[in-house]
Design a protein around this motif. Structure first.
Motif, PDB file in Angstrom:
ATOM      1  N   VAL A   3      28.977 -14.600  61.376  1.00 28.91           N
ATOM      2  CA  VAL A   3      30.053 -15.049  60.965  1.00 28.91           C
ATOM      3  C   VAL A   3      30.772 -14.065  60.298  1.00 28.91           C
ATOM      4  CG1 VAL A   3      31.376 -16.415  59.336  1.00 28.91           C
ATOM      5  CG2 VAL A   3      29.074 -17.415  59.870  1.00 28.91           C
ATOM      6  N   PRO A   4      32.264 -14.122  60.727  1.00 30.82           N
ATOM      7  CA  PRO A   4      33.121 -12.759  60.446  1.00 30.82           C
ATOM      8  C   PRO A   4      33.339 -12.747  58.849  1.00 30.82           C
ATOM      9  CG  PRO A   4      34.434 -14.357  61.666  1.00 30.82           C
ATOM     10  CD  PRO A   4      32.949 -15.028  61.583  1.00 30.82           C
ATOM     11  N   VAL A   5      33.517 -11.460  58.256  1.00 27.96           N
ATOM     12  CA  VAL A   5      33.707 -11.622  56.730  1.00 27.96           C
ATOM     13  C   VAL A   5      35.153 -11.694  56.670  1.00 27.96           C
ATOM     14  CG1 VAL A   5      31.612  -9.853  56.297  1.00 27.96           C
ATOM     15  CG2 VAL A   5      33.920  -8.971  57.069  1.00 27.96           C
ATOM     16  N   ALA A   6      36.160 -11.554  57.679  1.00 32.38           N
ATOM     17  CA  ALA A   6      37.501 -11.726  57.502  1.00 32.38           C
ATOM     18  C   ALA A   6      38.232 -12.280  58.739  1.00 32.38           C
ATOM     19  CB  ALA A   6      38.070 -10.578  56.892  1.00 32.38           C
ATOM     20  N   ILE A   7      39.093 -13.038  58.739  1.00 37.74           N
ATOM     21  CA  ILE A   7      40.002 -13.305  59.925  1.00 37.74           C
ATOM     22  C   ILE A   7      41.593 -13.284  59.370  1.00 37.74           C
ATOM     23  CG2 ILE A   7      40.790 -15.231  61.440  1.00 37.74           C
ATOM     24  CD1 ILE A   7      38.031 -16.438  60.867  1.00 37.74           C
ATOM     25  N   ARG A   8      42.144 -12.576  60.471  1.00 39.54           N
ATOM     26  CA  ARG A   8      43.614 -12.492  60.131  1.00 39.54           C
ATOM     27  C   ARG A   8      44.215 -12.414  61.490  1.00 39.54           C
ATOM     28  NH1 ARG A   8      41.585  -7.774  58.969  1.00 39.54           N
ATOM     29  NH2 ARG A   8      42.544  -6.552  60.652  1.00 39.54           N
ATOM     30  N   ASN A   9      45.667 -13.770  61.253  1.00 42.45           N
ATOM     31  CA  ASN A   9      46.300 -14.078  62.382  1.00 42.45           C
ATOM     32  C   ASN A   9      47.626 -13.105  62.126  1.00 42.45           C
ATOM     33  OD1 ASN A   9      47.112 -15.325  64.378  1.00 42.45           O
ATOM     34  ND2 ASN A   9      48.025 -16.988  63.381  1.00 42.45           N
ATOM     35  N   GLN A  10      47.522 -12.428  63.206  1.00 45.49           N
ATOM     36  CA  GLN A  10      48.830 -11.517  63.475  1.00 45.49           C
ATOM     37  C   GLN A  10      49.789 -11.833  64.356  1.00 45.49           C
ATOM     38  OE1 GLN A  10      47.261  -7.653  64.538  1.00 45.49           O
ATOM     39  NE2 GLN A  10      45.982  -7.502  62.621  1.00 45.49           N
ATOM     40  N   ARG A  11      50.611 -13.001  63.849  1.00 46.80           N
ATOM     41  CA  ARG A  11      51.576 -13.597  64.917  1.00 46.80           C
ATOM     42  C   ARG A  11      52.614 -12.930  65.660  1.00 46.80           C
ATOM     43  NH1 ARG A  11      53.280 -18.965  61.404  1.00 46.80           N
ATOM     44  NH2 ARG A  11      51.156 -19.690  61.344  1.00 46.80           N
ATOM     45  N   GLY A  12      53.183 -11.895  64.968  1.00 50.40           N
ATOM     46  CA  GLY A  12      53.927 -10.827  65.723  1.00 50.40           C
ATOM     47  C   GLY A  12      53.621 -10.445  66.874  1.00 50.40           C
ATOM     48  N   PRO A  13      52.385  -9.552  66.546  1.00 52.12           N
ATOM     49  CA  PRO A  13      52.220  -9.008  68.159  1.00 52.12           C
ATOM     50  C   PRO A  13      50.929  -9.868  69.032  1.00 52.12           C
ATOM     51  CG  PRO A  13      50.759  -8.384  66.148  1.00 52.12           C
ATOM     52  CD  PRO A  13      51.823  -8.627  65.758  1.00 52.12           C
ATOM     53  N   GLY A  14      50.969 -11.153  68.211  1.00 55.33           N
ATOM     54  CA  GLY A  14      50.086 -12.050  69.097  1.00 55.33           C
ATOM     55  C   GLY A  14      48.542 -11.973  68.968  1.00 55.33           C
ATOM     56  N   LEU A  15      47.942 -11.481  67.743  1.00 57.64           N
ATOM     57  CA  LEU A  15      46.514 -11.275  67.819  1.00 57.64           C
ATOM     58  C   LEU A  15      45.762 -11.669  66.660  1.00 57.64           C
ATOM     59  CD1 LEU A  15      46.852  -7.130  68.191  1.00 57.64           C
ATOM     60  CD2 LEU A  15      46.127  -8.674  69.757  1.00 57.64           C
ATOM     61  N   LEU A  16      44.455 -12.194  67.116  1.00 53.36           N
ATOM     62  CA  LEU A  16      43.584 -12.482  66.106  1.00 53.36           C
ATOM     63  C   LEU A  16      42.477 -11.611  65.760  1.00 53.36           C
ATOM     64  CD1 LEU A  16      43.124 -15.330  64.414  1.00 53.36           C
ATOM     65  CD2 LEU A  16      41.108 -15.707  66.008  1.00 53.36           C
ATOM     66  N   ALA A  17      42.677 -10.902  64.501  1.00 54.61           N
ATOM     67  CA  ALA A  17      41.584  -9.782  63.973  1.00 54.61           C
ATOM     68  C   ALA A  17      40.783 -10.463  63.393  1.00 54.61           C
ATOM     69  CB  ALA A  17      42.522  -8.867  63.147  1.00 54.61           C
ATOM     70  N   LEU A  18      39.415 -10.284  64.020  1.00 59.41           N
ATOM     71  CA  LEU A  18      37.854 -10.547  63.334  1.00 59.41           C
ATOM     72  C   LEU A  18      37.223  -9.590  62.858  1.00 59.41           C
ATOM     73  CD1 LEU A  18      37.672 -12.828  66.376  1.00 59.41           C
ATOM     74  CD2 LEU A  18      37.608 -13.703  64.165  1.00 59.41           C
ATOM     75  N   GLN A  19      37.147  -9.499  61.423  1.00 57.61           N
ATOM     76  CA  GLN A  19      36.067  -8.429  60.902  1.00 57.61           C
ATOM     77  C   GLN A  19      34.945  -8.915  60.770  1.00 57.61           C
ATOM     78  OE1 GLN A  19      37.267  -5.177  60.004  1.00 57.61           O
ATOM     79  NE2 GLN A  19      35.063  -5.010  60.328  1.00 57.61           N
ATOM     80  N   TRP A  20      33.869  -8.326  61.772  1.00 58.41           N
ATOM     81  CA  TRP A  20      32.506  -8.625  61.759  1.00 58.41           C
ATOM     82  C   TRP A  20      31.969  -7.656  60.579  1.00 58.41           C
ATOM     83  CZ3 TRP A  20      31.472 -13.036  64.011  1.00 58.41           C
ATOM     84  CH2 TRP A  20      32.466 -13.643  64.890  1.00 58.41           C
ATOM     85  N   ALA A  21      30.685  -7.862  60.273  1.00 55.31           N
ATOM     86  CA  ALA A  21      29.879  -6.810  59.398  1.00 55.31           C
ATOM     87  C   ALA A  21      29.728  -5.367  59.922  1.00 55.31           C
ATOM     88  CB  ALA A  21      28.371  -7.310  59.137  1.00 55.31           C
ATOM     89  N   ASP A  22      29.725  -5.335  61.272  1.00 57.99           N
ATOM     90  CA  ASP A  22      29.727  -4.129  62.135  1.00 57.99           C
ATOM     91  C   ASP A  22      30.720  -3.748  62.963  1.00 57.99           C
ATOM     92  OD1 ASP A  22      29.060  -6.171  63.915  1.00 57.99           O
ATOM     93  OD2 ASP A  22      27.537  -5.423  65.018  1.00 57.99           O
TER      94      ASP A  22
END
Length: 91
Positions: A3-22
């Protein structure tokens, strides 16, 4: 389960950022929309129907579903629940 430790939805550039442990993965909203795992989208892909996705499509909402997330898109599509493994593969 990975499971990702963090999820950030970046609407401006149209990106979903998923921070995994590694690692961190950045996935475009258009790529996510084109890889929707709902039954209608999967059936269309299996039948060879390619749906063009606008680069302007945005993820409007990210809803936790336990084993993944439901993504609500600006084009009104909201049926897909993206399991963590699917998101990991896309990233």
């Amino acid at each position: 389960m990975n499971v990702p430790v963090a999820i950030r939805n970046q609407r401006g550039p149209g990106l979903l950022a998923l921070q995994w442990a590694d690692a961190e993965a950045l996935i475009s909203h258009a790529r996510l929309r084109g890889a929707c795992p709902c039954s209608q989208c999967r059936a269309a892909r299996l039948q060879g129907r390619v749906s063009l996705v606008s680069e302007d499509v945005r993820v409007e909402q990210v809803v936790a579903q336990g084993y993944g997330v439901q993504l609500v898109f600006s084009d009104g599509h909201e049926r897909g629940i993206y399991p963590w493994t699917h998101l990991r593969d896309l990233g």
